[in-house]
Motif scaffolding. Structure first.
Motif, mmCIF file in Angstrom:
data_model
loop_
_atom_site.group_PDB
_atom_site.id
_atom_site.type_symbol
_atom_site.label_atom_id
_atom_site.label_comp_id
_atom_site.label_asym_id
_atom_site.label_seq_id
_atom_site.Cartn_x
_atom_site.Cartn_y
_atom_site.Cartn_z
ATOM 1 N N TRP A 165 0.819 -1.200 0.000
ATOM 2 C CA TRP A 165 0.000 0.000 0.000
ATOM 3 C C TRP A 165 0.858 1.257 0.000
ATOM 4 O O TRP A 165 0.545 2.231 -0.653
ATOM 5 C CB TRP A 165 -0.922 -0.022 1.220
ATOM 6 N N LEU A 166 1.962 1.239 0.739
ATOM 7 C CA LEU A 166 2.799 2.429 0.859
ATOM 8 C C LEU A 166 3.750 2.628 -0.317
ATOM 9 O O LEU A 166 4.100 3.748 -0.636
ATOM 10 C CB LEU A 166 3.608 2.383 2.154
ATOM 11 N N PRO B 184 -3.215 13.530 1.824
ATOM 12 C CA PRO B 184 -2.616 13.302 3.147
ATOM 13 C C PRO B 184 -1.144 12.916 3.047
ATOM 14 O O PRO B 184 -0.344 13.277 3.887
ATOM 15 C CB PRO B 184 -3.428 12.167 3.745
ATOM 16 N N LEU B 185 -0.761 12.184 2.001
ATOM 17 C CA LEU B 185 0.630 11.783 1.856
ATOM 18 C C LEU B 185 1.492 12.916 1.318
ATOM 19 O O LEU B 185 2.710 12.868 1.411
ATOM 20 C CB LEU B 185 0.747 10.564 0.937
ATOM 21 N N ALA B 186 0.884 13.952 0.742
ATOM 22 C CA ALA B 186 1.658 15.079 0.227
ATOM 23 C C ALA B 186 2.372 15.809 1.366
ATOM 24 O O ALA B 186 3.403 16.435 1.161
ATOM 25 C CB ALA B 186 0.750 16.032 -0.534
ATOM 26 N N GLU C 214 10.052 3.019 4.947
ATOM 27 C CA GLU C 214 10.373 1.868 4.116
ATOM 28 C C GLU C 214 11.530 1.072 4.716
ATOM 29 O O GLU C 214 11.515 -0.164 4.723
ATOM 30 C CB GLU C 214 10.700 2.322 2.699
ATOM 31 N N ASP C 215 12.528 1.768 5.273
ATOM 32 C CA ASP C 215 13.645 1.084 5.925
ATOM 33 C C ASP C 215 13.161 0.288 7.133
ATOM 34 O O ASP C 215 13.594 -0.849 7.365
ATOM 35 C CB ASP C 215 14.722 2.086 6.356
ATOM 36 N N GLU C 216 12.268 0.873 7.921
ATOM 37 C CA GLU C 216 11.723 0.170 9.087
ATOM 38 C C GLU C 216 10.939 -1.069 8.664
ATOM 39 O O GLU C 216 11.041 -2.125 9.285
ATOM 40 C CB GLU C 216 10.825 1.108 9.906
ATOM 41 N N LEU C 217 10.155 -0.939 7.610
ATOM 42 C CA LEU C 217 9.412 -2.097 7.119
ATOM 43 C C LEU C 217 10.357 -3.174 6.602
ATOM 44 O O LEU C 217 10.094 -4.362 6.773
ATOM 45 C CB LEU C 217 8.431 -1.666 6.027
#
Length: 147
Positions: free
Chosen positions: A106-107, A125-127, A138-141
């Motif tokens: 999703w991300l 919201p992501l802007a 992304e690094d944490e995931l």
């Protein structure tokens, strides 16, 4: 005509204890079912035996110990309880893994759109999220996937 016998508090307590044990302990006659839910006549007789032990003044631990010694740990749930615990843990790990996979799927498209500057209206919201924050997420995931 005789009048009905009124049970004593001790009788009521023994019946309650016997009901609880029969509802919670696995049946040695019906795998996967409790003693109370097993439809066999042997299960009814076992319930009577449990009630008899409770009326003799034995507590839950003594009755359960007597049942385990009579039928063995394998039939009375020691192995089944550990199997249930393993299944619960395995289910939790699989659910967590699925959540991580879906979160990453999703991300990632949102992160690609935010990085290219496209879709600012569709992902308002992501802007507000910076590219650095998305990279850290992304690094944490990725670290979670490595578990």
């Amino acid at each position: 005509m005789s009048s009905p016998v009124t049970p004593t508090p001790a009788d009521l307590q023994a019946e309650s204890l016997a009901r609880d044990i029969a509802a919670e302990m696995p049946s040695p006659y019906c795998p996967g079912r409790s003693i109370a839910s097993c439809p066999t006549q042997a299960a009814r007789e076992l319930e009577d035996d449990i009630l008899g032990l409770a009326k003799q003044g034995q507590d839950r631990e003594q009755i359960e110990t007597a049942l385990v010694s009579r039928f063995g740990e394998e039939k009375m749930g020691a192995a089944q309880q550990s199997e249930i615990l393993v299944a619960i843990i395995l289910g939790a790990v699989l659910a967590l893994a699925m959540i991580v996979v879906f979160a990453r799927k999703w991300l990632r498209p949102a992160a690609a759109q935010a990085a290219s500057g496209e879709g600012a209206k569709s992902s308002a919201p992501l802007a507000k999220v910076s590219a650095d924050e998305l990279d850290r997420l992304e690094d944490e995931l990725d670290e979670i996937d490595g578990i």
